[in-house]
Design a protein around this motif. Sequence first.
Motif, mmCIF file in Angstrom:
data_model
loop_
_atom_site.group_PDB
_atom_site.id
_atom_site.type_symbol
_atom_site.label_atom_id
_atom_site.label_comp_id
_atom_site.label_asym_id
_atom_site.label_seq_id
_atom_site.Cartn_x
_atom_site.Cartn_y
_atom_site.Cartn_z
ATOM 1 N N GLY A 1 52.991 23.266 38.326
ATOM 2 C CA GLY A 1 51.941 23.307 39.350
ATOM 3 C C GLY A 1 52.232 24.569 40.114
ATOM 4 O O GLY A 1 52.096 24.624 41.506
ATOM 5 N N THR A 2 53.005 25.457 39.560
ATOM 6 C CA THR A 2 53.319 26.790 40.463
ATOM 7 C C THR A 2 52.042 27.703 40.212
ATOM 8 O O THR A 2 51.219 27.497 39.305
ATOM 9 N N ARG A 3 51.886 28.715 41.032
ATOM 10 C CA ARG A 3 50.991 29.706 40.947
ATOM 11 C C ARG A 3 51.576 31.309 40.485
ATOM 12 O O ARG A 3 52.862 31.327 40.952
ATOM 13 N N PHE A 4 50.691 32.020 39.826
ATOM 14 C CA PHE A 4 51.216 33.433 39.666
ATOM 15 C C PHE A 4 50.119 34.283 39.653
ATOM 16 O O PHE A 4 48.884 34.012 39.419
ATOM 17 N N THR A 5 50.335 35.707 39.683
ATOM 18 C CA THR A 5 49.380 36.574 39.572
ATOM 19 C C THR A 5 49.242 37.122 38.129
ATOM 20 O O THR A 5 50.082 37.479 37.578
ATOM 21 N N CYS A 6 48.190 36.875 37.619
ATOM 22 C CA CYS A 6 47.981 37.077 36.131
ATOM 23 C C CYS A 6 47.047 38.536 36.083
ATOM 24 O O CYS A 6 46.222 38.668 36.961
ATOM 25 N N TRP A 7 47.274 39.384 35.244
ATOM 26 C CA TRP A 7 47.005 40.794 35.286
ATOM 27 C C TRP A 7 45.934 40.976 33.887
ATOM 28 O O TRP A 7 46.371 40.322 32.981
ATOM 29 N N LYS A 8 45.068 41.651 34.048
ATOM 30 C CA LYS A 8 44.025 41.777 33.019
ATOM 31 C C LYS A 8 43.399 43.389 33.347
ATOM 32 O O LYS A 8 43.425 43.901 34.473
ATOM 33 N N PHE A 9 42.829 43.945 32.340
ATOM 34 C CA PHE A 9 41.955 45.030 32.434
ATOM 35 C C PHE A 9 40.807 44.587 33.185
ATOM 36 O O PHE A 9 40.335 43.793 32.738
ATOM 37 N N ARG A 10 40.340 45.337 34.136
ATOM 38 C CA ARG A 10 39.137 45.203 35.010
ATOM 39 C C ARG A 10 37.977 45.387 33.970
ATOM 40 O O ARG A 10 37.713 46.465 33.428
ATOM 41 N N THR A 11 37.089 44.296 33.683
ATOM 42 C CA THR A 11 35.880 44.527 32.920
ATOM 43 C C THR A 11 34.714 44.132 33.754
ATOM 44 O O THR A 11 33.657 44.183 33.072
ATOM 45 N N MET A 12 34.768 43.818 34.932
ATOM 46 C CA MET A 12 33.585 43.807 35.999
ATOM 47 C C MET A 12 33.645 44.616 36.962
ATOM 48 O O MET A 12 34.763 45.325 37.462
ATOM 49 N N LEU A 13 32.627 44.955 37.694
ATOM 50 C CA LEU A 13 32.445 45.579 38.959
ATOM 51 C C LEU A 13 33.220 45.070 40.107
ATOM 52 O O LEU A 13 33.217 43.620 39.996
ATOM 53 N N VAL A 14 33.526 45.803 40.967
ATOM 54 C CA VAL A 14 34.559 45.258 42.071
ATOM 55 C C VAL A 14 33.520 44.355 43.066
ATOM 56 O O VAL A 14 33.959 43.559 43.676
#
Length: 256
Positions: free
Chosen positions: A108-121
């Motif tokens: 049930g914890t949360r974390f910041t998941c990182w990815k290379f950006r594939t979509m426009l902002v």
Amino acid sequence: MSMGENGIALEDVPDGAQEASCFEGPGAPDAGDWAAMAERLHPGASARPPLSRVPGRGYAHVKRALDVALSLAAIAALSPVLLACAVAVKATSPGPVLFRQERWGRAGTRFTCWKFRTMLVEAPPDLPAKDFAGKAAFMTPVGPFLRKWSLDELPQLANILKGDMSVVGPRPVIVRERRLVELRAPLNADAVRPGLTGWAQVNGRNLVSDEEKAFLDGEYAASMSLLFDARILARTVAVVLSRRGVDREGGEGAGE
């Protein structure tokens, strides 16, 4: 260790060890639903609902040590690929190289998941894939290629090194996808550190329903072992090369 009726490796549960039926808890499907899922996902195998259990500490320590070693080795070996992806993202669209998204972690914890950006902002944030229409209009020039070969997931090697994720485990879902989290809970799958790849990913990825994903994640939670992890890693290579299950993959704005 024994082989389960569904053909996956199961560690024997010591006498007195706590087990919970996967049919307990709010929103859990009944036995008939699980039997039907087992037949669809493992044709010809006897239906055997997954049982929740907590693996031994020895396995957990070894798994974590392997996570650190494998993620460090992968970062070193793939550093030219990581650099090329970063340059391609930055050169072809305005915005940051990495996309950061809050996802559900272990227990049930949360974390910041990182990815290379594939979509426009400008892409709508935090929408589940099934609710994201017209995502092609929001893709960056290199986005389809990165997703086609799962290169956008490589920054999660840092999540593994940090301890938010494991190499193998149930995939982390975006915070808004509470349905899948609720389906996983009775199966103890939410007690497992989320993974870069998992049993559901090599059995259909995003081409299976949330109920089927939860079933597969429950099988993994009940069957965790180093041998099973190695089997999933080997099958992951074949899935990535064949690109099975990419069709309905979400993006940054669509989750996964």
